[in-house]
Every structure is written in structure tokens, then in C-alpha cells.
Design a protein around this motif. Structure first.
Motif, PDB file in Angstrom:
ATOM      1  N   ALA A  33      10.257  35.739  81.431  1.00 21.17           N
ATOM      2  CA  ALA A  33      10.713  36.999  81.388  1.00 21.17           C
ATOM      3  C   ALA A  33      11.947  36.939  80.405  1.00 21.17           C
ATOM      4  N   MET A  34      12.178  36.382  79.382  1.00 21.20           N
ATOM      5  CA  MET A  34      13.286  35.930  78.480  1.00 21.20           C
ATOM      6  C   MET A  34      12.742  36.126  76.964  1.00 21.20           C
ATOM      7  N   ASP A  35      13.750  36.963  76.254  1.00 21.60           N
ATOM      8  CA  ASP A  35      13.742  36.853  74.864  1.00 21.60           C
ATOM      9  C   ASP A  35      14.309  35.609  74.391  1.00 21.60           C
ATOM     10  N   TRP A  36      13.902  35.198  73.450  1.00 18.42           N
ATOM     11  CA  TRP A  36      14.896  33.887  72.996  1.00 18.42           C
ATOM     12  C   TRP A  36      15.000  34.086  71.504  1.00 18.42           C
ATOM     13  N   GLY A  37      16.265  33.491  71.240  1.00 14.94           N
ATOM     14  CA  GLY A  37      16.608  33.758  69.750  1.00 14.94           C
ATOM     15  C   GLY A  37      17.181  32.492  69.327  1.00 14.94           C
ATOM     16  N   TRP A  38      17.309  32.243  67.837  1.00 13.39           N
ATOM     17  CA  TRP A  38      18.144  31.154  67.239  1.00 13.39           C
ATOM     18  C   TRP A  38      18.926  31.733  66.406  1.00 13.39           C
ATOM     19  N   PHE A  49      21.894  35.726  62.806  1.00  8.71           N
ATOM     20  CA  PHE A  49      20.495  35.730  63.196  1.00  8.71           C
ATOM     21  C   PHE A  49      19.613  34.911  62.394  1.00  8.71           C
ATOM     22  N   VAL A  50      18.887  34.170  63.134  1.00  6.00           N
ATOM     23  CA  VAL A  50      17.655  33.212  62.413  1.00  6.00           C
ATOM     24  C   VAL A  50      16.316  33.817  62.778  1.00  6.00           C
ATOM     25  N   ALA A  51      16.217  33.858  63.867  1.00  7.08           N
ATOM     26  CA  ALA A  51      14.770  34.084  64.581  1.00  7.08           C
ATOM     27  C   ALA A  51      14.577  34.431  65.754  1.00  7.08           C
ATOM     28  N   VAL A  52      13.636  35.252  66.405  1.00  5.72           N
ATOM     29  CA  VAL A  52      13.647  35.734  67.534  1.00  5.72           C
ATOM     30  C   VAL A  52      12.159  35.820  68.061  1.00  5.72           C
ATOM     31  N   ILE A  53      11.773  35.096  69.520  1.00  6.88           N
ATOM     32  CA  ILE A  53      10.666  35.698  69.840  1.00  6.88           C
ATOM     33  C   ILE A  53      10.765  36.546  71.152  1.00  6.88           C
ATOM     34  N   ARG A  54      10.122  37.634  71.368  1.00  6.83           N
ATOM     35  CA  ARG A  54      10.312  38.712  72.351  1.00  6.83           C
ATOM     36  C   ARG A  54       9.143  39.145  72.802  1.00  6.83           C
ATOM     37  N   ARG A  55       9.121  39.145  74.311  1.00  3.49           N
ATOM     38  CA  ARG A  55       7.979  39.754  74.962  1.00  3.49           C
ATOM     39  C   ARG A  55       7.779  41.408  74.697  1.00  3.49           C
ATOM     40  N   ASP A  64       7.265  37.606  67.018  1.00  7.11           N
ATOM     41  CA  ASP A  64       8.517  37.051  66.453  1.00  7.11           C
ATOM     42  C   ASP A  64       9.034  37.758  65.272  1.00  7.11           C
ATOM     43  N   SER A  65      10.051  37.398  64.890  1.00  8.43           N
ATOM     44  CA  SER A  65      10.945  38.117  63.815  1.00  8.43           C
ATOM     45  C   SER A  65      11.874  37.187  63.305  1.00  8.43           C
ATOM     46  N   TYR A  66      12.152  37.266  62.065  1.00  6.28           N
ATOM     47  CA  TYR A  66      12.993  36.300  61.176  1.00  6.28           C
ATOM     48  C   TYR A  66      13.825  37.011  60.190  1.00  6.28           C
ATOM     49  N   ALA A  67      14.926  36.205  59.917  1.00  6.52           N
ATOM     50  CA  ALA A  67      15.746  36.642  58.862  1.00  6.52           C
ATOM     51  C   ALA A  67      15.129  36.552  57.553  1.00  6.52           C
ATOM     52  N   ASP A 105      18.044  35.838  76.900  1.00  2.21           N
ATOM     53  CA  ASP A 105      18.502  37.080  77.514  1.00  2.21           C
ATOM     54  C   ASP A 105      17.310  37.890  78.265  1.00  2.21           C
ATOM     55  N   ALA A 106      17.168  38.598  79.141  1.00  2.00           N
ATOM     56  CA  ALA A 106      16.117  39.238  79.418  1.00  2.00           C
ATOM     57  C   ALA A 106      15.712  40.379  78.619  1.00  2.00           C
ATOM     58  N   ARG A 107      16.500  40.953  77.670  1.00  2.00           N
ATOM     59  CA  ARG A 107      16.062  41.794  76.688  1.00  2.00           C
ATOM     60  C   ARG A 107      17.029  41.595  75.570  1.00  2.00           C
ATOM     61  N   ALA A 108      16.680  41.161  74.460  1.00  2.00           N
ATOM     62  CA  ALA A 108      17.579  41.010  73.336  1.00  2.00           C
ATOM     63  C   ALA A 108      16.844  40.798  71.978  1.00  2.00           C
ATOM     64  N   ALA A 109      17.423  40.975  71.019  1.00  2.00           N
ATOM     65  CA  ALA A 109      16.857  41.058  69.620  1.00  2.00           C
ATOM     66  C   ALA A 109      17.683  40.192  68.485  1.00  2.00           C
ATOM     67  N   MET A 110      18.247  40.785  67.664  1.00  2.00           N
ATOM     68  CA  MET A 110      18.875  40.020  66.381  1.00  2.00           C
ATOM     69  C   MET A 110      20.314  40.141  66.599  1.00  2.00           C
ATOM     70  N   ASP A 111      21.145  40.601  67.515  1.00  2.00           N
ATOM     71  CA  ASP A 111      22.425  40.874  67.792  1.00  2.00           C
ATOM     72  C   ASP A 111      22.920  39.839  68.633  1.00  2.00           C
ATOM     73  N   PRO A 112      23.841  39.000  68.203  1.00  2.00           N
ATOM     74  CA  PRO A 112      23.985  37.868  69.129  1.00  2.00           C
ATOM     75  C   PRO A 112      24.926  38.187  70.544  1.00  2.00           C
ATOM     76  N   SER A 113      25.467  39.591  70.217  1.00  2.00           N
ATOM     77  CA  SER A 113      26.185  40.213  71.381  1.00  2.00           C
ATOM     78  C   SER A 113      25.389  40.515  72.654  1.00  2.00           C
ATOM     79  N   GLU A 114      23.906  40.471  72.250  1.00  2.00           N
ATOM     80  CA  GLU A 114      22.781  40.958  73.373  1.00  2.00           C
ATOM     81  C   GLU A 114      22.573  39.727  74.353  1.00  2.00           C
TER      82      GLU A 114
END
Length: 128
Positions: A33-38, A49-55, A64-67, A105-114
Motif C-alpha cells: 500500500a506504499m509509494d516509495w521514493g529515493w 528527488f531521484v526516483a519514485v514508484i507509485r501505485r 515510476d518517475s525519475y529526475a 508513505d501511503a501516498r507521496a511523489a517527488m516532494d520529500p515533505s510528503e
């Protein structure tokens, strides 16, 4: 209590590769249930932000998305059975040198504060 533990950092020559791993520990942690970021950070600078994999909401698919700076060289992936996310880094450049952090986090993307959950960071150093 949830812990994210990164491994795989180190010293590599320019043009080389590294694979970072981020393993999640915690009985209440639902990796599915998590979105994951690097993210990465160098001294005196903000965490980037480097990369994220989202549901994808309402489906079992992930995106997935990348810088722009790492697009085509880095790949983020996940192994749900192992509660682990990876960052495969190829064609490394000296400017990739940083401390790399994974986050979830349960729902996050490119902003580290999420992001709620963070690993302790792993150093990646690329020599020229």
C-alpha cells in the motif's frame, strides 16, 4: 515501529554501477500500500528527488518517475514479497555522489515533505 534500512552504497569509478536496497521492517508496515521514493543529498544542500514508484489508484499497476538528471541511467523497482525497493544505478557520474535515502508513505511523489518513513541513508561516492 517501522524501519527502512538502506544498503548497497560505496565507492565506484565513473561509468560504473551500484544497486541500492531499501528493506522495510515492521509488523504494521504494508509495503503493497506504499509509494516509495529515493532521494539524495550533498552537504549544505536540500534533499533532492531521484526516483519514485507509485501505485496506480484503483489498479494493481505501478508507475515510476525519475529526475531528469538520472533518467535513462537509474531504475527503481520493488519486491513486495521481500518488502524491499531497489535503485539500480548505471553509468554513474561524479555528480551522482551523495547520501542516498529511501522513503515510503501511503501516498507521496517527488516532494520529500510528503514522506513519513525514512531510511538512515547510504553514501554513494563516484570517482572520476
Amino acid at each position: 515501529q517501522v524501519q527502512l534500512v538502506e544498503t548497497g552504497g560505496g565507492l565506484v569509478q565513473a561509468g560504473g554501477s551500484l544497486r541500492l536496497s531499501c528493506a522495510a521492517n515492521g509488523r504494521t508496515f504494508n509495503a503493497i500500500a506504499m509509494d516509495w521514493g529515493w532521494f539524495r543529498q550533498t552537504p549544505g544542500k536540500e534533499r533532492d528527488f531521484v526516483a519514485v514508484i507509485r501505485r496506480s489508484v484503483g489498479s494493481t499497476y505501478y508507475t515510476d518517475s525519475y529526475a531528469d538528471s538520472v533518467k535513462g541511467r537509474f531504475t527503481i523497482s520493488r519486491d513486495i514479497a521481500k518488502n524491499t525497493v531497489y535503485l539500480q544505478m548505471n553509468s554513474l557520474k561524479p555528480e551522482d555522489t551523495a547520501v542516498y535515502y529511501c522513503a515510503a508513505d501511503a501516498r507521496a511523489a517527488m516532494d520529500p515533505s510528503e514522506y513519513t518513513y525514512w531510511g538512515q541513508g547510504t553514501q554513494v561516492t563516484v570517482s572520476s
